[in-house]
Design a protein around this motif. Structure first.
Motif, mmCIF file in Angstrom:
data_model
loop_
_atom_site.group_PDB
_atom_site.id
_atom_site.type_symbol
_atom_site.label_atom_id
_atom_site.label_comp_id
_atom_site.label_asym_id
_atom_site.label_seq_id
_atom_site.Cartn_x
_atom_site.Cartn_y
_atom_site.Cartn_z
ATOM 1 N N LEU A 7 6.759 -2.754 -3.477
ATOM 2 C CA LEU A 7 5.949 -2.358 -4.629
ATOM 3 C C LEU A 7 4.922 -1.328 -4.163
ATOM 4 N N VAL A 8 4.776 -0.270 -4.950
ATOM 5 C CA VAL A 8 3.722 0.709 -4.726
ATOM 6 C C VAL A 8 2.814 0.654 -5.952
ATOM 7 N N ALA A 9 1.568 0.273 -5.722
ATOM 8 C CA ALA A 9 0.598 0.132 -6.811
ATOM 9 C C ALA A 9 -0.477 1.208 -6.659
ATOM 10 N N THR A 10 -0.627 2.037 -7.694
ATOM 11 C CA THR A 10 -1.629 3.100 -7.676
ATOM 12 C C THR A 10 -2.746 2.736 -8.650
ATOM 13 N N TYR A 41 1.015 -5.200 3.221
ATOM 14 C CA TYR A 41 0.009 -5.009 2.175
ATOM 15 C C TYR A 41 -0.964 -4.007 2.760
ATOM 16 N N ALA A 42 -0.718 -2.715 2.511
ATOM 17 C CA ALA A 42 -1.421 -1.648 3.208
ATOM 18 C C ALA A 42 -2.103 -0.718 2.214
ATOM 19 N N LEU A 43 -3.409 -0.602 2.339
ATOM 20 C CA LEU A 43 -4.232 0.209 1.437
ATOM 21 C C LEU A 43 -4.302 1.649 1.933
ATOM 22 N N HIS A 44 -4.145 2.580 0.993
ATOM 23 C CA HIS A 44 -4.241 4.013 1.277
ATOM 24 C C HIS A 44 -5.069 4.684 0.186
ATOM 25 N N VAL A 54 -3.755 3.717 -3.263
ATOM 26 C CA VAL A 54 -2.356 3.322 -3.306
ATOM 27 C C VAL A 54 -2.167 2.140 -2.362
ATOM 28 N N MET A 55 -1.633 1.057 -2.896
ATOM 29 C CA MET A 55 -1.318 -0.112 -2.092
ATOM 30 C C MET A 55 0.198 -0.146 -1.935
ATOM 31 N N ILE A 56 0.651 -0.147 -0.694
ATOM 32 C CA ILE A 56 2.076 -0.264 -0.409
ATOM 33 C C ILE A 56 2.309 -1.706 0.022
ATOM 34 N N GLU A 57 3.176 -2.380 -0.733
ATOM 35 C CA GLU A 57 3.394 -3.811 -0.521
ATOM 36 C C GLU A 57 4.864 -4.094 -0.250
ATOM 37 N N PRO A 88 -4.944 0.468 -16.220
ATOM 38 C CA PRO A 88 -4.225 -0.536 -15.440
ATOM 39 C C PRO A 88 -3.530 0.115 -14.247
ATOM 40 N N PRO A 89 -3.309 -0.648 -13.182
ATOM 41 C CA PRO A 89 -2.578 -0.098 -12.039
ATOM 42 C C PRO A 89 -1.185 0.362 -12.469
ATOM 43 N N ASP A 90 -0.736 1.448 -11.852
ATOM 44 C CA ASP A 90 0.627 1.930 -12.055
ATOM 45 C C ASP A 90 1.491 1.249 -10.997
#
Length: 107
Positions: A7-10, A41-44, A54-57, A88-90
């Protein structure tokens, strides 16, 4: 066989809320890392911006991701950021395509 979920959450901070968003997400990370099934679970931050995160999960399964989304850490993040995000997060869910080296060719 259970497949990992990527999951990529922006998230975009409201102007003036960038520090709150970053601090909240960074504080949640160790709690999320300890959740069952958390593989990444990596924050960018989007390069050249101060307020696009951007959170790469990666989760061991859809069930692990579902538990995470309902868990205490995400409830805390939701409460803290309720008024701090521009919307809301994308959320973008990804299906892996096996190609090349199995380690460097996958998230």
């Amino acid at each position: 066989m259970t497949h990992p979920v990527v999951l990529v959450a922006t998230m975009v901070a409201e102007p003036g809320q960038e520090e709150l968003v970053e601090r909240t997400l960074a504080t949640a990370a160790p709690k999320v890392h300890a959740e069952p099934g958390c593989l990444r679970y990596a924050l960018h931050r989007k390069t050249g911006t101060t307020g696009e995160f951007v959170m790469i999960e990666k989760w061991a399964s859809q069930e692990a991701l579902g538990a995470h989304m309902k868990g205490a850490a995400m409830r805390e993040v939701g409460a803290a950021l309720a008024q701090a995000l521009a919307g809301p997060p994308d959320l973008v869910f990804l299906d892996a395509i096996t190609a090349g080296d199995p380690v460097t060719g996958a998230v």
